[in-house]
Each structure stands twice: as structure tokens, then as C-alpha cells.
Design a protein around this motif. Structure first.
Motif, PDB file in Angstrom:
ATOM      1  N   LEU A  82       0.821  -1.210   0.000  1.00  0.00           N
ATOM      2  CA  LEU A  82       0.000   0.000   0.000  1.00  0.00           C
ATOM      3  C   LEU A  82       0.852   1.254   0.000  1.00  0.00           C
ATOM      4  N   LEU A  83       1.970   1.247   0.704  1.00  0.00           N
ATOM      5  CA  LEU A  83       2.873   2.403   0.701  1.00  0.00           C
ATOM      6  C   LEU A  83       3.437   2.652  -0.686  1.00  0.00           C
ATOM      7  N   THR A  91      -2.809   7.619   3.851  1.00  0.00           N
ATOM      8  CA  THR A  91      -1.991   8.039   4.976  1.00  0.00           C
ATOM      9  C   THR A  91      -1.482   6.820   5.734  1.00  0.00           C
ATOM     10  N   VAL A  92      -0.439   7.021   6.524  1.00  0.00           N
ATOM     11  CA  VAL A  92       0.098   5.932   7.323  1.00  0.00           C
ATOM     12  C   VAL A  92      -0.955   5.415   8.303  1.00  0.00           C
ATOM     13  N   ALA A 132      -1.919   3.196  14.909  1.00  0.00           N
ATOM     14  CA  ALA A 132      -0.886   3.672  13.991  1.00  0.00           C
ATOM     15  C   ALA A 132       0.476   3.684  14.672  1.00  0.00           C
ATOM     16  N   SER A 133       0.494   3.991  15.946  1.00  0.00           N
ATOM     17  CA  SER A 133       1.757   4.000  16.684  1.00  0.00           C
ATOM     18  C   SER A 133       2.372   2.604  16.732  1.00  0.00           C
ATOM     19  N   ASN A 134       1.543   1.597  16.989  1.00  0.00           N
ATOM     20  CA  ASN A 134       2.017   0.208  16.989  1.00  0.00           C
ATOM     21  C   ASN A 134       2.564  -0.166  15.620  1.00  0.00           C
ATOM     22  N   LEU A 157       6.508  -1.301  14.817  1.00  0.00           N
ATOM     23  CA  LEU A 157       6.813  -2.635  14.300  1.00  0.00           C
ATOM     24  C   LEU A 157       7.355  -2.573  12.873  1.00  0.00           C
ATOM     25  N   PHE A 158       6.856  -1.628  12.070  1.00  0.00           N
ATOM     26  CA  PHE A 158       7.360  -1.478  10.705  1.00  0.00           C
ATOM     27  C   PHE A 158       8.838  -1.112  10.731  1.00  0.00           C
ATOM     28  N   ALA A 159       9.201  -0.127  11.545  1.00  0.00           N
ATOM     29  CA  ALA A 159      10.602   0.302  11.611  1.00  0.00           C
ATOM     30  C   ALA A 159      11.487  -0.799  12.159  1.00  0.00           C
ATOM     31  N   GLN A 160      11.001  -1.567  13.144  1.00  0.00           N
ATOM     32  CA  GLN A 160      11.789  -2.656  13.701  1.00  0.00           C
ATOM     33  C   GLN A 160      12.024  -3.756  12.673  1.00  0.00           C
ATOM     34  N   THR A 161      11.005  -4.027  11.862  1.00  0.00           N
ATOM     35  CA  THR A 161      11.081  -5.151  10.923  1.00  0.00           C
ATOM     36  C   THR A 161      11.787  -4.790   9.627  1.00  0.00           C
ATOM     37  N   VAL A 162      11.416  -3.649   9.059  1.00  0.00           N
ATOM     38  CA  VAL A 162      11.938  -3.256   7.749  1.00  0.00           C
ATOM     39  C   VAL A 162      13.241  -2.479   7.871  1.00  0.00           C
ATOM     40  N   GLY A 163      13.409  -1.753   8.968  1.00  0.00           N
ATOM     41  CA  GLY A 163      14.652  -1.020   9.175  1.00  0.00           C
ATOM     42  C   GLY A 163      14.529   0.472   8.983  1.00  0.00           C
ATOM     43  N   VAL A 164      13.399   0.920   8.423  1.00  0.00           N
ATOM     44  CA  VAL A 164      13.149   2.356   8.244  1.00  0.00           C
ATOM     45  C   VAL A 164      11.681   2.628   8.557  1.00  0.00           C
ATOM     46  N   PRO A 165      11.314   3.867   8.889  1.00  0.00           N
ATOM     47  CA  PRO A 165       9.908   4.193   9.136  1.00  0.00           C
ATOM     48  C   PRO A 165       9.080   4.087   7.857  1.00  0.00           C
ATOM     49  N   PRO A 166       7.746   3.994   7.986  1.00  0.00           N
ATOM     50  CA  PRO A 166       6.894   3.894   6.790  1.00  0.00           C
ATOM     51  C   PRO A 166       7.099   5.042   5.805  1.00  0.00           C
ATOM     52  N   GLY A 167       7.247   6.258   6.316  1.00  0.00           N
ATOM     53  CA  GLY A 167       7.419   7.391   5.413  1.00  0.00           C
ATOM     54  C   GLY A 167       8.683   7.298   4.583  1.00  0.00           C
TER      55      GLY A 167
END
Length: 316
Positions: free
Chosen positions: A270-271, A277-278, A290-292, A296-306
């Protein structure tokens, strides 16, 4: 990104399925604007090579490896047959330039013969892992994974694992949405295994997940719901304790960890493909807040959604 050149080596006695896998998969990758993602050529040091009952005529010589962005080494029916000095020299030179190289099935033996797997984690078909470890003791052979990624050198298990590895490369190059489209064309699941590059989910199955195939497909379709471990157990027809044990044994993850990985992959798509929006994406893919999701996105992928969106959807 410019279209990348993929050179698939056709060595004598090549396994036809190993050769066809990268030719077909990379050759059918299309970017969102319709352009081809890869130009695929079959290269060899001979005018024709045997492939079981077939004869294959490479369309290019070994010299094209100098220009390739990715070189694929399929397996041969006799994996320990000597590789021609010309090919070994070309593979070493490509590695020195930093060109990506990947082997499918027992093609790992050719990379090992060239000395390119020394000290690296590698895998091959499960029937040949002991032999690879015995003949090349400097290679760290892992018999349990579908594929390994050492950055510029990748190895896979059997032919079907070669599909997983090719899809991993496509995703690393062009993002989840393009890889998911390639997976649909290949009628294959979009797998993720372990130890990959920055933008890849870190799932690490330790063996095939046939026992969980039905519930994994169910999670894929229902990840957007507020699922609990009890829900997953019911979908699998197992007790909570049994389904938790099966997931740990067959995927190396808990059911909730697997569910989180599916949700994040859906969020990646989707991104890449929408302007949602996030917060909206977090809700659509099943995260409670959204905070969760951001954490978890940053922990798993390595960067924030944005930051992920800016990488794969810069025009948004």
C-alpha cells in the motif's frame, strides 16, 4: 531505475528447470509503468549445451558477463563436473567488480569451485548439502534454509526455492508491489526467509511449511482482521498450544510474529501503490494503532513507513 541485464549461464549438462526459472521469472517482471524490469540473456562458452533431452543454444558468449548486473548460475546434473576455466575466470572477475551472482540448486558448486563462497553462508539442494560441505569445507553450508543472501552473492536450494530467491531479488530491486505481481504471474507465493537486505522482512523458515499451508493462506486473506492466537488455532483446526508449536517448528516464528510479517508486507504494498496516509494503512492491514504499526514497521523493515514510501514511491 534503468532496466537491468541478467545473464543466465548455460553450462554443459545444465538442469533445464534451473535454467528456465530465472529466464521466465525475470523476463516477465513489469514495472508499474509497463516497462520491463530486466533484460535476460542466456550466456555460455559453447555454441550449444546439453540439458537432459534438450539442446540449448546460448544467445551470448561469456564476455557478456562483463556488462551484466546479475549473473545466475543454474545447477548441472553432475554438480561436481569441472567448470571451464573461462567461466570460472569470468565469475571471479564479476565478483571482483561487485556484480551480483546467484546460484540455483547445485549451481552453488560452480560458485564454490570459483572460490566465491569461501567463508560465506550458502545452501543447495538438500540431497547435495553434505557433499558441498565435504568438498568445500571453507563454505558454511546451511541445509535448512530456502536461500541465502550474502549481499552480492546468493544461493538457493532446489528449483522451487530458486523462485523464492528470484522474487526476493525483484523485491529488493523494485519493491513489494512489483515482486507480488511477478509472484502472481509465476503462480507462486511471495516468500520471505532470513538474513536479507534492509527492506526485506526477516522470516526464516527452517523447513517447508506444508503442514501449515492452509492456515498460512487463511492468514494472508484475513490479516486485516483483529486476529488472536485462538482465531489462528481454530483456522488451523489445532489447539492453541499445537498451532504455536507447529509455527515455531516450521517457520521459526510464533503465529503472531508471522501475522505481523504478513501485515507489514501488505502495508509495504500500500505504501508503494497508494497515497493512503500511514494511519489509514495501519487500520486497513490490521494493526490496532498507527503508533504500533510505525514501531513494528521500523523494527522489521529497518526504516519508518514514510522513508520506505519515499524510496519506492518517490512521486507520491
Amino acid at each position: 531505475m534503468e532496466m537491468q541485464l541478467v545473464a543466465v549461464l548455460a553450462l554443459e549438462d545444465v538442469i533445464a528447470a534451473d535454467l528456465a526459472t530465472p529466464v521466465e521469472l525475470f523476463g516477465r517482471v513489469r514495472l508499474p509503468d509497463g516497462r520491463a524490469g530486466y533484460r535476460v540473456v542466456v550466456a555460455g562458452s559453447e555454441s550449444s549445451v546439453g540439458a537432459g533431452p534438450l539442446r540449448i543454444m546460448p544467445g551470448a558468449g561469456v564476455d557478456i558477463l562483463e556488462r551484466a548486473d546479475l549473473i545466475v548460475v543454474p545447477g548441472r546434473n553432475d554438480p561436481t563436473a569441472p567448470t571451464s576455466p573461462e567461466v570460472l575466470t569470468a565469475l571471479r572477475a564479476a565478483a571482483d567488480r561487485g556484480t551480483r551472482l546467484m546460484s540455483i540448486c547445485v549451481g552453488a558448486f560452480s560458485l564454490a569451485e570459483a572460490g566465491l563462497l569461501d567463508g560465506m553462508l550458502a545452501t543447495t539442494h538438500w540431497l547435495a548439502t553434505d557433499r558441498l560441505a565435504r568438498e568445500y569445507p571453507s563454505v558454511r553450508v546451511d541445509p535448512d534454509v530456502l536461500y541465502t543472501d550474502n549481499g552480492s552473492i546468493l544461493t538457493s536450494a532446489g528449483a522451487s526455492a530458486g523462485i523464492d530467491m528470484c522474487l526476493h531479488v525483484v523485491e529488493n530491486d523494485y519493491g513489494v508491489a512489483v515482486a507480488a505481481d511477478a509472484a502472481r504471474i509465476a503462480v507462486a507465493p511471495l516468500h520471505r526467509t532470513g538474513g536479507q537486505a534492509q527492506y526485506i522482512l526477516r522470516n526464516r523458515p527452517t523447513q517447508h511449511t506444508a503442514n501449515l499451508e492452509r492456515v498460512l493462506a487463511w492468514i494472508e486473506e484475513n490479516a486485516h482482521r483483529r486476529l488472536t492466537l485462538t482465531d489462528i488455532g481454530a483456522a488451523a483446526g489445532m489447539s492453541v498450544r499445537t498451532v504455536a508449536r507447529r509455527f515455531t517448528e516450521e517457520t521459526g516464528q510464533s503465529p503472531i510474529q508471522w501475522l505481523t510479517g504478513v501485515r507489514i508486507r501488505h502495508a509495504q504494498e500500500l505504501l508503494e501503490t497508494t497515497d493512503y496516509t500511514v494511519d489509514r494503512i495501519a487500520d486497513k492491514v490490521g494493526f490496532p494503532t498507527a503508533s504500533n504499526f510505525r514501531t513494528l514497521f521500523a523494527q522489521t523493515v529497518g526504516v519508518p513507513p514514510g522513508a520506505y514510501r519515499r524510496t519506492f514511491r518517490p512521486a507520491s
